[in-house]
Motif scaffolding. Structure first.
Motif, mmCIF file in Angstrom:
data_model
loop_
_atom_site.group_PDB
_atom_site.id
_atom_site.type_symbol
_atom_site.label_atom_id
_atom_site.label_comp_id
_atom_site.label_asym_id
_atom_site.label_seq_id
_atom_site.Cartn_x
_atom_site.Cartn_y
_atom_site.Cartn_z
ATOM 1 N N PRO A 48 0.661 -15.244 -49.996
ATOM 2 C CA PRO A 48 1.977 -15.270 -50.658
ATOM 3 C C PRO A 48 2.723 -16.526 -50.509
ATOM 4 N N ILE A 49 3.610 -16.924 -51.605
ATOM 5 C CA ILE A 49 4.285 -18.535 -51.383
ATOM 6 C C ILE A 49 5.290 -18.376 -50.145
ATOM 7 N N HIS A 50 5.728 -17.253 -49.909
ATOM 8 C CA HIS A 50 6.781 -17.168 -48.870
ATOM 9 C C HIS A 50 6.265 -17.904 -47.422
ATOM 10 N N GLY A 51 7.327 -18.032 -46.420
ATOM 11 C CA GLY A 51 6.878 -18.302 -45.051
ATOM 12 C C GLY A 51 6.896 -17.162 -44.340
ATOM 13 N N SER A 52 7.327 -17.464 -42.854
ATOM 14 C CA SER A 52 7.161 -16.361 -41.931
ATOM 15 C C SER A 52 8.583 -15.576 -41.691
ATOM 16 N N ALA A 53 9.511 -16.108 -42.507
ATOM 17 C CA ALA A 53 10.881 -15.231 -42.581
ATOM 18 C C ALA A 53 11.387 -14.603 -41.087
ATOM 19 N N PHE A 54 11.627 -15.560 -40.245
ATOM 20 C CA PHE A 54 11.901 -14.879 -39.002
ATOM 21 C C PHE A 54 13.198 -13.989 -39.004
ATOM 22 N N ALA A 68 1.276 -16.211 -43.321
ATOM 23 C CA ALA A 68 2.189 -17.250 -43.155
ATOM 24 C C ALA A 68 2.112 -17.916 -41.897
ATOM 25 N N VAL A 69 2.631 -19.074 -41.813
ATOM 26 C CA VAL A 69 2.583 -19.845 -40.736
ATOM 27 C C VAL A 69 3.880 -20.453 -40.374
ATOM 28 N N GLY A 70 4.506 -20.487 -39.056
ATOM 29 C CA GLY A 70 5.724 -21.235 -38.772
ATOM 30 C C GLY A 70 6.437 -20.329 -37.744
ATOM 31 N N LEU A 122 -2.645 -25.437 -39.305
ATOM 32 C CA LEU A 122 -3.506 -24.230 -39.761
ATOM 33 C C LEU A 122 -3.785 -24.244 -41.184
ATOM 34 N N ARG A 123 -2.499 -24.162 -42.021
ATOM 35 C CA ARG A 123 -2.811 -24.168 -43.358
ATOM 36 C C ARG A 123 -3.514 -25.249 -44.146
ATOM 37 N N LEU A 124 -2.807 -26.474 -43.811
ATOM 38 C CA LEU A 124 -3.600 -27.602 -44.113
ATOM 39 C C LEU A 124 -4.933 -27.875 -43.828
HETATM 40 P P1 NAD Z 1 10.791 -18.157 -45.771
HETATM 41 O O1 NAD Z 1 9.943 -18.037 -46.933
HETATM 42 O O2 NAD Z 1 10.351 -17.760 -44.582
HETATM 43 O O3 NAD Z 1 12.226 -17.415 -46.039
HETATM 44 C C1 NAD Z 1 13.253 -17.908 -46.881
HETATM 45 C C2 NAD Z 1 14.043 -16.763 -47.183
HETATM 46 O O4 NAD Z 1 13.266 -15.670 -47.918
HETATM 47 C C3 NAD Z 1 14.435 -15.821 -45.946
HETATM 48 O O5 NAD Z 1 15.723 -15.328 -45.981
HETATM 49 C C4 NAD Z 1 13.549 -14.642 -45.924
HETATM 50 O O6 NAD Z 1 13.923 -13.585 -45.113
HETATM 51 C C5 NAD Z 1 13.083 -14.400 -47.342
HETATM 52 N N1 NAD Z 1 11.910 -13.821 -47.506
HETATM 53 C C6 NAD Z 1 10.629 -14.577 -47.759
HETATM 54 N N2 NAD Z 1 9.842 -14.015 -47.632
HETATM 55 C C7 NAD Z 1 10.205 -12.629 -47.941
HETATM 56 C C8 NAD Z 1 9.592 -11.523 -48.255
HETATM 57 N N3 NAD Z 1 8.137 -11.069 -48.464
HETATM 58 N N4 NAD Z 1 10.249 -10.170 -48.384
HETATM 59 C C9 NAD Z 1 11.824 -10.360 -48.153
HETATM 60 N N5 NAD Z 1 12.399 -11.444 -48.083
HETATM 61 C C10 NAD Z 1 11.638 -12.665 -47.964
HETATM 62 O O7 NAD Z 1 11.048 -19.756 -45.583
HETATM 63 P P2 NAD Z 1 11.704 -20.698 -44.668
HETATM 64 O O8 NAD Z 1 13.006 -19.680 -43.957
HETATM 65 O O9 NAD Z 1 12.251 -21.739 -45.074
HETATM 66 O O10 NAD Z 1 10.775 -20.842 -43.477
HETATM 67 C C11 NAD Z 1 10.569 -19.881 -42.262
HETATM 68 C C12 NAD Z 1 9.175 -20.489 -41.506
HETATM 69 O O11 NAD Z 1 8.047 -20.441 -42.526
HETATM 70 C C13 NAD Z 1 9.383 -21.983 -41.401
HETATM 71 O O12 NAD Z 1 8.508 -22.226 -40.086
HETATM 72 C C14 NAD Z 1 8.293 -22.720 -42.466
HETATM 73 O O13 NAD Z 1 7.738 -23.759 -42.131
HETATM 74 C C15 NAD Z 1 7.567 -21.629 -42.622
HETATM 75 N N6 NAD Z 1 6.759 -21.550 -43.973
HETATM 76 C C16 NAD Z 1 5.544 -21.384 -44.149
HETATM 77 C C17 NAD Z 1 4.980 -21.102 -45.335
HETATM 78 C C18 NAD Z 1 3.582 -21.031 -45.293
HETATM 79 O O14 NAD Z 1 2.755 -20.509 -44.400
HETATM 80 N N7 NAD Z 1 2.808 -21.012 -46.559
HETATM 81 C C19 NAD Z 1 5.588 -21.493 -46.441
HETATM 82 C C20 NAD Z 1 7.101 -21.563 -46.334
HETATM 83 C C21 NAD Z 1 7.653 -21.539 -45.133
#
Ligand code: NAD
Ligand code: MN
Length: 358
Positions: free
Chosen positions: A279-285, A75-77, A90-92
């Motif tokens: 994975p679809i999710h992001g970096s989940a700070f 993930a990136v962010g 990066l991703r795009l």
């Molecule tokens: P996110 O997907 O990082 O998190 C959203 C919520 O889902 C958070 O509460 C997080 O803890 C939870 N979550 C996500 N993945 C998880 C996992 N594997 N296990 C458990 N919980 C999980 O989205 P966001 O908070 O909107 O974005 C955070 C950063 O990530 C931003 O900088 C955003 O630009 C970036 N982002 C990157 C991508 C990518 O790289 N493809 C996709 C989405 C968001």
């Protein structure tokens, strides 16, 4: 022995945590199979790289990746860098030059996981969303002028080309044709967006002629969100523009139980450059460094990668191992309401792979 070169790129936040788990599981998949080997090369591109070098990856980054058979991406962010910088840097910046124009997002309710939808326990929800991944609303065409002045103007132009729409429609119809129901829903917003989206609809109807055995229907994107919630069983394969599918697939992930289990593949269908799996999710700070990121999305993504490489038995074996683990609530991470850690889930999937009896 078949050998595949894999570029592994954890990126930011929980990205490196889930990608190292994914690499560990993939190595075991290869060992367990015995017919192929995976050679991993790590890349440290991402926000740390940006802080050191002022760019997310080297200028020839995408070219360096061409030598690989596939890319596994985390993930990136990062909180201190604007999201559009990290995403475009990066991703795009990888997807576009490598022409990964089909973004494929399967959604199913895995065993043991509860959908927030009443009455959905599994088979009623089994979709694949195909997202146009190269143009449309994210074409990057636009501009901003007269910053801060009353006459400031900003625009992001949604660019659709006949060739771009044709190729994603063909991909989606072909995918629908390969699934038992042979049913495709074309998402649109041609009532309001009366240029590009009307062309999108026309091309859908033209391409449909090439696939007489596929049944299809058309849905406005707003009504589509409702149909996904109210009649999930009425959908199968779905094709939508870059922005529409981006939004619909987060909804789909939530309906399947968690963003932490949702996989995706950025496919170059012509195979003239590597495809990228993430994975679809992001970096989940909010959970970075806590050891509780759900690695299931990455494992599912890894199975898609094996499938794409032509290692279908290994892909099926991995998905079976993942499903054995999700079926046990004691192995659910906090996003699924459990208390398991990334490590415990990873070890359990490895154990299920070792025990696989095929
Ligand atoms: P996110 O997907 O990082 O998190 C959203 C919520 O889902 C958070 O509460 C997080 O803890 C939870 N979550 C996500 N993945 C998880 C996992 N594997 N296990 C458990 N919980 C999980 O989205 P966001 O908070 O909107 O974005 C955070 C950063 O990530 C931003 O900088 C955003 O630009 C970036 N982002 C990157 C991508 C990518 O790289 N493809 C996709 C989405 C968001
Ligand atoms: Mn998204």
């Amino acid at each position: 022995m078949r050998r595949y070169r894999i570029a592994a790129m954890g990126g930011d936040g929980i990205g490196p945590e889930v990608i190292s788990a994914g690499v560990e599981v993939l190595k075991l998949c290869a060992e367990r199979d015995g017919q192929f080997a995976l050679d991993f090369t790590d890349f440290d591109w991402g926000s740390d790289y940006y802080r050191k070098h002022g760019v997310m990856m080297p200028a020839d980054g995408a070219e360096q990746l061409r030598a690989f058979d596939a890319i596994l991406f985390g993930a990136v962010g990062a909180p201190d860098i604007p999201d559009h910088v990290t995403l475009w840097g990066l991703r795009l910046a990888i997807c576009q030059p490598l022409d990964q124009y089909a973004n494929v997002r399967p959604t199913r309710v895995l065993p043991g996981i509860t959908s927030p939808l009443r009455n959905v326990s599994g088979p009623e929800l089994d979709w694949v969303i195909v997202r146009e991944n190269s143009e449309g609303e994210y074409s990057g065409v636009g501009g901003r002028a007269h910053r801060g002045l009353p006459i400031e103007v900003a625009q992001d132009v949604s660019v659709m080309t006949r060739a771009g729409v044709q190729r994603i429609m063909r991909y989606a119809f072909r995918l629908a044709q390969s699934r038992p129901r042979k049913f495709l829903t074309v998402v649109t917003k041609s009532n309001a967006q009366r240029h590009a989206m009307v062309m999108w609809d026309e091309i859908a109807a033209e391409v449909a002629q090439e696939f007489p055995d596929v049944t299809w229907d058309k849905m406005l994107v707003d009504a589509m969100t409702m149909r996904m919630v109210i009649k999930p069983g009425s959908l199968d394969t779905i094709v939508a523009s870059n922005l529409h599918a981006d939004i619909l697939s987060d909804l789909a992930a939530a309906l399947a139980g968690s963003l932490g289990i949702a996989p995706t593949a950025n496919i170059n269908p012509e195979r003239d450059a590597p495809s990228m799996f993430e994975p679809i999710h992001g970096s989940a700070f909010d959970i970075t460094g806590k050891g509780i990121a759900n690695p299931v999305a990455t494992f599912w993504t890894a199975a898609m990668m094996l499938d794409h490489l032509g290692e279908a038995p290994a892909a099926a074996r991995l998905m079976k191992a993942v499903e054995r683990v999700t079926a046990d609530p004691a192995l659910h991470t906090p996003d699924l309401g459990g208390t398991a850690t990334t490590r415990q889930v990873t070890e359990a999937v490895c154990e299920a792979l070792r025990q696989a009896n095929d």
